[in-house]
Design an enzyme around this catalytic site. Structure first.
Site, PDB file in Angstrom:
ATOM      1  N   ASP A  55       0.842  -1.193   0.000  1.00  0.00           N
ATOM      2  CA  ASP A  55       0.000   0.000   0.000  1.00  0.00           C
ATOM      3  C   ASP A  55       0.879   1.245   0.000  1.00  0.00           C
ATOM      4  O   ASP A  55       1.926   1.281   0.661  1.00  0.00           O
ATOM      5  CB  ASP A  55      -0.893  -0.015   1.247  1.00  0.00           C
ATOM      6  N   GLU A 111      14.769 -14.679  -3.952  1.00  0.00           N
ATOM      7  CA  GLU A 111      15.167 -15.914  -3.267  1.00  0.00           C
ATOM      8  C   GLU A 111      14.010 -16.912  -3.196  1.00  0.00           C
ATOM      9  O   GLU A 111      14.207 -18.067  -2.804  1.00  0.00           O
ATOM     10  CB  GLU A 111      15.655 -15.598  -1.853  1.00  0.00           C
TER      11      GLU A 111
END
Length: 393
Positions: A55, A111
């Site tokens: 957000d 990752e």
């Protein structure tokens, strides 16, 4: 709106909050905070989440000197209902250090293969440019803004926003949206441009789902849902209450999803946090499922078209010069090309097209006779490309 700092008597300190006093900001200039927030990302990624929506992604860092924002330089023909919108936010957001945090987020995400990020760009001055900055290589995967959530519904407007992004950020990736939880629903905003609310809902779906970039749909728009009229006593949103009667569009768009025509729309057997009123109750999933011509079935058809078209998934956009209210562009990728044509008005128009086949079945309001294509009011037409394309009035 209101002060950015609130006094905490227990700590004997002021604290900063970009939004409500109940939402204090983290200080990202503290390395321990950044490390902690990276740990939060890893906590959820280790639990198997597919990604994150951030957000107001441009709000993490504040000016190191806590300087005051300037007055807005934009000349407006109205007075804002919220003083926050009277400022040019040079210091309370959009700091260059934000981009470093985006890169750190991306390193973590990389990752975990198969995960993705979405950023909400809370910016009213440089949103398109910043969407590009925040989705540059090694930053967010995609980013959306409020640029297409206003009242403008013209061919020039849509062409300008899309062209600005891909010209200024050829290596970035946008996410486009017409509605969300903070603004008036687009069927209500753009109703005056259509022969009916349903016609606007369908054309908007075809328009949005033909754009180059990712797409975000707000709950209910697949039903052609409209804004709910609410009185002050019915509101729950602090912003709506504090700045009544402005801005309209938060609680008015946040009413429950309408699944059927029963009380509260099948969302709950109890009392929902906001009411489901008769105009919204009439637009429900059960009443549109399997009904030919319904907004819901049109969404399913246009989503299927996009999913099955390499041109709409990954194709570059080439605009064709046509006068208002006509918007035309070609999308092409890996030998798959489509001409997308839209009549953004409530009056029929006619064009001459060359280099295409007949309209696909997902099209609405298009009739081709020879090279003459008649576009009904609020038409959205998709034509497979067979050679050099020409579109003329």
């Amino acid at each position: 709106g209101g002060p950015a700092f609130t006094w905490d008597a227990r700590r004997k300190q002021y604290y900063m909050h970009s939004f409500l006093p109940q939402q204090p900001d983290f200080n990202y200039r503290n390395p321990e905070v950044v490390a902690y927030m990276e740990g939060v990302l890893r906590f959820w990624l280790d639990r198997g989440v597919d990604g994150f929506r951030f957000d107001t992604v441009n709000y993490f860092y504040k000016d190191a000197l806590f300087r005051n924002d300037a007055a807005d330089y934009v000349v407006k023909d109205y007075v804002d209902g919220n003083p926050y919108n009277m400022q040019y936010h040079l210091f309370s957001k959009n700091q260059p250090e934000n981009l470093g945090w985006m890169e750190r987020i991306r390193r973590v995400m990389d990752e975990y293969p198969g995960t993705a990020t979405v950023g909400e760009m809370g910016e009213s001055h440089h949103a398109i440019e910043m969407m590009g900055d925040y989705t540059a290589p090694c930053r967010l995967h995609q980013c959306y803004s409020f640029e297409m959530m206003g009242h403008d519904y013209s061919a020039a407007f849509f062409r300008k926003k899309i062209s600005e992004f891909f010209t200024g950020a050829p290596n970035g990736w946008p996410m486009w949206a017409f509605s969300n939880h903070d603004v008036m629903r687009h069927v209500s905003r753009w109703a005056k441009h259509g022969v009916s609310e349903e016609a606007v809902a369908k054309q908007a779906a075809a328009l949005l789902l033909s754009f180059q970039g990712s797409i975000c749909l707000w709950q209910g728009e697949e039903l052609g849902q409209t804004n709910t009229e609410l009185g002050l006593e019915e509101l729950t949103d602090p912003q709506g209450i504090n700045f009544w009667p402005e801005p309209i569009g938060r609680d008015n768009t946040r009413t429950p999803m309408v699944w059927d025509g029963t009380k509260s729309g099948g969302f709950t057997t109890g009392k929902p946090w906001l009411p489901v009123k008769a105009p919204q109750l009439a637009r429900n999933v059960a009443g549109q499922t399997g009904v030919a011509g319904s907004v819901l079935e049109f969404y399913r058809a246009i989503l299927a078209l996009r999913k099955g078209s390499q041109a709409l998934i990954a194709g570059k956009t080439v605009f064709h010069d046509l006068p208002e209210p006509l918007l035309a562009f070609t999308r092409e990728a890996e030998g798959d090309a489509l001409l997308c044509l839209f009549n953004l008005s409530a009056k029929a128009k006619t064009v001459t097209v060359q280099g295409t086949l007949t309209p696909l079945s997902a099209s609405i309001g298009g009739a081709l006779s020879g090279h003459k294509l008649t576009l009904a009011p609020n038409a959205a037409v998709f034509l497979p490309v067979t050679g050099p394309v020409s579109v003329k009035m």
